[in-house]
Design a protein around this motif. Structure first.
Motif, PDB file in Angstrom:
ATOM      1  N   ASN A   9     145.011 -79.240  35.207  1.00 28.02           N
ATOM      2  CA  ASN A   9     146.036 -80.221  35.577  1.00 28.02           C
ATOM      3  C   ASN A   9     146.977 -79.530  36.561  1.00 28.02           C
ATOM      4  O   ASN A   9     147.814 -78.725  36.164  1.00 28.02           O
ATOM      5  N   LYS A  11     149.315 -80.765  38.185  1.00 26.43           N
ATOM      6  CA  LYS A  11     150.668 -81.353  38.185  1.00 26.43           C
ATOM      7  C   LYS A  11     151.129 -81.565  39.637  1.00 26.43           C
ATOM      8  O   LYS A  11     150.308 -81.879  40.485  1.00 26.43           O
ATOM      9  N   HIS A  96     150.502 -87.873  29.411  1.00 26.23           N
ATOM     10  CA  HIS A  96     150.989 -86.488  29.369  1.00 26.23           C
ATOM     11  C   HIS A  96     152.461 -86.504  28.945  1.00 26.23           C
ATOM     12  O   HIS A  96     153.200 -87.409  29.313  1.00 26.23           O
ATOM     13  N   GLU A 166     148.541 -81.453  23.029  1.00 19.84           N
ATOM     14  CA  GLU A 166     149.423 -80.559  23.773  1.00 19.84           C
ATOM     15  C   GLU A 166     150.799 -80.537  23.110  1.00 19.84           C
ATOM     16  O   GLU A 166     151.621 -81.428  23.359  1.00 19.84           O
ATOM     17  N   ALA A 170     154.808 -75.894  23.795  1.00 17.88           N
ATOM     18  CA  ALA A 170     153.908 -74.851  24.287  1.00 17.88           C
ATOM     19  C   ALA A 170     153.604 -75.020  25.778  1.00 17.88           C
ATOM     20  O   ALA A 170     152.955 -74.167  26.387  1.00 17.88           O
ATOM     21  N   ILE A 171     154.077 -76.116  26.363  1.00 22.90           N
ATOM     22  CA  ILE A 171     153.737 -76.409  27.765  1.00 22.90           C
ATOM     23  C   ILE A 171     154.658 -75.646  28.707  1.00 22.90           C
ATOM     24  O   ILE A 171     155.869 -75.823  28.686  1.00 22.90           O
ATOM     25  N   GLY A 172     154.052 -74.767  29.504  1.00 20.89           N
ATOM     26  CA  GLY A 172     154.801 -74.024  30.513  1.00 20.89           C
ATOM     27  C   GLY A 172     155.769 -73.004  29.940  1.00 20.89           C
ATOM     28  O   GLY A 172     156.625 -72.483  30.651  1.00 20.89           O
ATOM     29  N   GLY A 207     148.508 -76.172  26.561  1.00 22.33           N
ATOM     30  CA  GLY A 207     149.826 -75.561  26.381  1.00 22.33           C
ATOM     31  C   GLY A 207     149.719 -74.059  26.502  1.00 22.33           C
ATOM     32  O   GLY A 207     149.263 -73.402  25.563  1.00 22.33           O
ATOM     33  N   SER A 208     150.106 -73.527  27.689  1.00 17.40           N
ATOM     34  CA  SER A 208     150.097 -72.073  27.940  1.00 17.40           C
ATOM     35  C   SER A 208     148.735 -71.420  27.703  1.00 17.40           C
ATOM     36  O   SER A 208     148.673 -70.295  27.184  1.00 17.40           O
ATOM     37  N   VAL A 209     147.661 -72.112  28.060  1.00 23.58           N
ATOM     38  CA  VAL A 209     146.331 -71.484  27.990  1.00 23.58           C
ATOM     39  C   VAL A 209     146.184 -70.554  29.197  1.00 23.58           C
ATOM     40  O   VAL A 209     146.458 -70.948  30.331  1.00 23.58           O
ATOM     41  N   LEU A 227     143.043 -77.990  28.261  1.00 24.48           N
ATOM     42  CA  LEU A 227     143.721 -78.632  29.378  1.00 24.48           C
ATOM     43  C   LEU A 227     144.735 -77.608  29.892  1.00 24.48           C
ATOM     44  O   LEU A 227     145.651 -77.212  29.168  1.00 24.48           O
ATOM     45  N   VAL A 228     144.512 -77.163  31.126  1.00 22.39           N
ATOM     46  CA  VAL A 228     145.217 -75.997  31.653  1.00 22.39           C
ATOM     47  C   VAL A 228     146.180 -76.407  32.770  1.00 22.39           C
ATOM     48  O   VAL A 228     145.757 -77.070  33.724  1.00 22.39           O
ATOM     49  N   GLY A 229     147.440 -76.021  32.659  1.00 27.87           N
ATOM     50  CA  GLY A 229     148.411 -76.301  33.709  1.00 27.87           C
ATOM     51  C   GLY A 229     148.499 -75.140  34.678  1.00 27.87           C
ATOM     52  O   GLY A 229     147.643 -74.966  35.549  1.00 27.87           O
ATOM     53  N   GLY A 230     149.532 -74.302  34.509  1.00 25.79           N
ATOM     54  CA  GLY A 230     149.816 -73.215  35.450  1.00 25.79           C
ATOM     55  C   GLY A 230     148.611 -72.365  35.833  1.00 25.79           C
ATOM     56  O   GLY A 230     148.404 -72.078  37.023  1.00 25.79           O
TER      57      GLY A 230
HETATM   58  O1  LIG Z   1     150.698 -79.458  30.388  1.00 26.28           O
HETATM   59  C1  LIG Z   1     149.726 -78.723  30.440  1.00 26.28           C
HETATM   60  C2  LIG Z   1     148.424 -79.219  30.887  1.00 26.28           C
HETATM   61  O2  LIG Z   1     148.389 -80.599  30.961  1.00 26.28           O
HETATM   62  C3  LIG Z   1     149.854 -77.300  30.091  1.00 26.28           C
HETATM   63  O3  LIG Z   1     150.577 -76.635  31.054  1.00 26.28           O
HETATM   64  P1  LIG Z   1     150.642 -75.025  31.027  1.00 26.28           P
HETATM   65  O4  LIG Z   1     149.215 -74.554  30.923  1.00 26.28           O
HETATM   66  O5  LIG Z   1     151.291 -74.670  32.327  1.00 26.28           O
HETATM   67  O6  LIG Z   1     151.434 -74.665  29.815  1.00 26.28           O
END
Ligand SMILES: O=C(CO)COP(=O)(O)O
Length: 246
Positions: A9, A11, A96, A166, A170-172, A207-209, A227-230
């Protein structure tokens, strides 16, 4: 689709040049993990078509980050499921926590969006997760249950829908739940789905994977992917996460 689902993701990140380069790097590295992981990139809508073009002919799929709950009409600035499909998406992230928080998306709206996704043959990835305050007062499972039951439309499992757990805290943040906490919530979601004849729906963790914790998270029972953000903004890290799939 066999193996773990590894979804990036992006974002609100990615201009044409960086998006193209990132998609190309993931595509070129995907062969080494193809036996155990299915990769999906969800870039911003403005670069979705060019990312999909880079991925064309490879095993990596493209997805959107949201769609409107109506098929078309007077909704300035919004993007429909049909538009995502037309731009090359085969998945769409819905509900989300950043959208639930920033745009007041309710479970009913998320379910209506998921219905649109199904109508236009997009696989919806419906996100659920509790805040830290909700976890601290022991309400995490109840909150997730309410979100889950309110956000999934009829026909979700048949259309190969996906659930992503998520936890908002834990997100970001660099903070992840323990293996036991992830396992307990995934077991809870699995049971809720099974009771509604949706036992085959994959459940992702988000969440912070990172490459450093991916193997441990992907080995938790009932975790069908991440599901990976950063970390999805760095091709090497995203591919390392995929390589950690059992
Ligand atoms: O919100 C997320 C994926 O949709 C997770 O984000 P992070 O991996 O940056 O914590």
């Amino acid at each position: 689709m066999a193996g773990a689902l590894i979804v990036g993701n992006w974002k609100m990140n990615g201009l044409s040049e960086t998006a193209r380069a990132l998609a190309r790097a993931v595509r070129d590295g995907a062969g080494t993990v193809a036996d155990r992981a299915c990769l999906v990139l969800c870039p911003p809508a403005t670069v979705l078509a060019l990312v999909a073009a880079e991925l064309n002919g490879s095993s990596v799929r493209a997805g959107g980050q949201d769609c409107h709950h109506k098929a078309e009409g007077p909704h300035t600035g919004d993007i429909s499921a049909a538009m995502l499909k037309d731009a090359g998406a085969s998945f769409v992230i819905l509900g989300h926590s950043e959208r639930r928080a920033d745009h007041g998306e309710t479970d009913a709206i998320v379910a209506a969006k998921a219905r649109m996704a199904l109508r236009f043959q997009l696989r919806p990835i419906v996100c659920v997760g509790e805040t830290l305050a909700e976890r601290d007062r022991g309400a995490a499972e109840a909150v997730v249950e309410t979100q889950l039951l309110g956000s999934l439309p009829e026909g979700f499992a048949e259309a190969q829908g996906i659930v992503a757990y998520e936890p908002v805290w834990a997100i970001g943040t660099g903070r992840t739940p323990t293996r036991d906490e992830i396992g307990a919530m995934h077991r809870h979601i699995r049971r809720l789905l099974a009771e509604r004849e949706m036992a085959a729906v994959p459940i992702l963790y988000g969440g912070s994977v990172k490459p450093a914790n991916a193997a441990e998270i992907l080995a938790v029972p009932d975790v069908g992917g991440v599901l990976v953000g950063g970390a999805s903004l760095i091709a090497r890290d995203f591919l390392a996460i995929a390589a950690a799939a059992p």
